[in-house]
Design a protein around this motif. Structure first.
Motif, PDB file in Angstrom:
ATOM      1  N   ALA A  95       0.892  -1.181  -0.044  1.00  0.00           N
ATOM      2  CA  ALA A  95       0.056   0.055   0.189  1.00  0.00           C
ATOM      3  C   ALA A  95       0.819   1.160  -0.010  1.00  0.00           C
ATOM      4  O   ALA A  95       0.681   2.246  -0.814  1.00  0.00           O
ATOM      5  CB  ALA A  95      -0.887  -0.034   1.251  1.00  0.00           C
ATOM      6  N   GLU A 147      -4.906  -2.704  -0.769  1.00  0.00           N
ATOM      7  CA  GLU A 147      -3.638  -3.361   0.174  1.00  0.00           C
ATOM      8  C   GLU A 147      -3.902  -3.116   1.578  1.00  0.00           C
ATOM      9  O   GLU A 147      -3.651  -3.681   2.282  1.00  0.00           O
ATOM     10  CB  GLU A 147      -2.383  -3.022  -0.583  1.00  0.00           C
ATOM     11  N   PHE A 153      -3.685   1.311  -3.406  1.00  0.00           N
ATOM     12  CA  PHE A 153      -3.499   1.550  -2.158  1.00  0.00           C
ATOM     13  C   PHE A 153      -4.656   1.067  -1.061  1.00  0.00           C
ATOM     14  O   PHE A 153      -4.287   0.501   0.020  1.00  0.00           O
ATOM     15  CB  PHE A 153      -3.489   3.134  -1.973  1.00  0.00           C
TER      16      PHE A 153
END
Length: 286
Positions: free
Chosen positions: A141, A280, A277
């Protein structure tokens, strides 16, 4: 009799050895479990700290939409306010970069701690592996976030140059109409600096090709402003008329750009990074 006694002593010794071994095994298992639990708890604290920064990062990501909104067809453009907004975004991107690097270093340290002295933590290995996987998702991320803010930071400097150039043009035209030609000459120098800077930055990641073409057209406009100003300083009416005609054509060409499409193209560039992002982060907290 002596043989029976010897066998009894041997068995007693074997029982003692087995008992000692069981104590060692149980002690090892207990110690390994304690260490595993401790390491998982430490990693969890690190992960929670990283996840707690998610809202701040998402807020930074949203800044780019505010920047783009300044030039969209549905907005009343104010270059001075746009500069303030984009400079705030640049500062937020710089802060986000610092946060990301610090968080990633913390995750690397926590991951290393989970992997150290594996022989001691065999009993709690499944918990350690699960936590290591979650830390891996968190690092993934941050990898997407790092790319996002790095690109946005470069784009922010472009937007600053563009907005500054537009503000310079507005001041220059007002000064020319007020016949304040000396002040206009100084503004023209600033205009050239800002427009040239914007042209250099217009190929930054995430910026569509149309923005580079826009900056080339603004360089032409800046040059024609210079010709107009020179003609006025020289009292050349024919030169003024020619330059004004060129400026009108330049402005019409610039007004023809589809800024809504430019905004949509930039949003499309950043969306996969933002989606990755968030995905994750979700995996890291599951």
């Amino acid at each position: 009799m002596f043989q029976d006694l010897a066998q009894m002593n041997r068995r007693r010794t074997e029982f003692i050895a087995i008992a000692v071994l069981m104590v060692v095994v149980i002690g090892y298992a207990a110690a390994g479990l304690v260490v595993s639990v401790s390491r998982v708890a430490g990693a969890e604290r690190t992960l929670n700290a990283v996840v707690s920064h998610q809202n701040t990062l998402n807020s930074t990501f949203r800044d780019i939409n505010a920047q783009l909104g300044q030039l969209s067809s549905g907005s009343a453009f104010n270059p001075e306010q746009a500069i303030i907004l984009v400079d705030k975004s640049i500062s937020n991107s710089e802060l986000a970069t610092k946060t990301i690097e610090e968080d990633d270093a913390s995750l690397v340290s926590a991951s290393s701690e989970l992997q150290s002295a594996r022989w001691l933590t065999l009993v709690g290995q499944s918990s350690l592996d699960r936590e290591a996987t979650r830390l891996g998702h968190a690092r993934n991320a941050l990898g997407s976030a790092r790319t996002y803010v790095t690109d946005e930071l470069q784009d922010g400097h472009f937007w600053h140059s563009l907005y500054a150039g537009l503000n310079d043009m507005a001041r220059l035209r007002a000064q020319v109409y007020a016949n304040d030609l000396q002040t206009a000459s100084a503004t023209l120098v600033t205009l050239k600096t800002d427009v040239d800077s914007g042209a250099q930055l217009s190929t930054s990641p995430g910026l569509p090709a149309a923005l580079h073409k826009l900056m080339v057209d603004m360089q032409t406009l800046e040059s024609d402003f210079g010709k107009d100003l020179d003609a006025r300083l020289a009292g050349d009416d024919g030169g003024i008329a020619s330059a004004d005609e060129a400026i009108s054509a330049d402005l019409q060409k610039i007004a023809g750009y589809d800024f809504d499409q430019i905004a949509a193209d930039i949003t499309a560039y950043y969306k996969p990074l933002l989606d990755r992002f968030n995905a994750e982060i979700a995996a890291a907290t599951s």
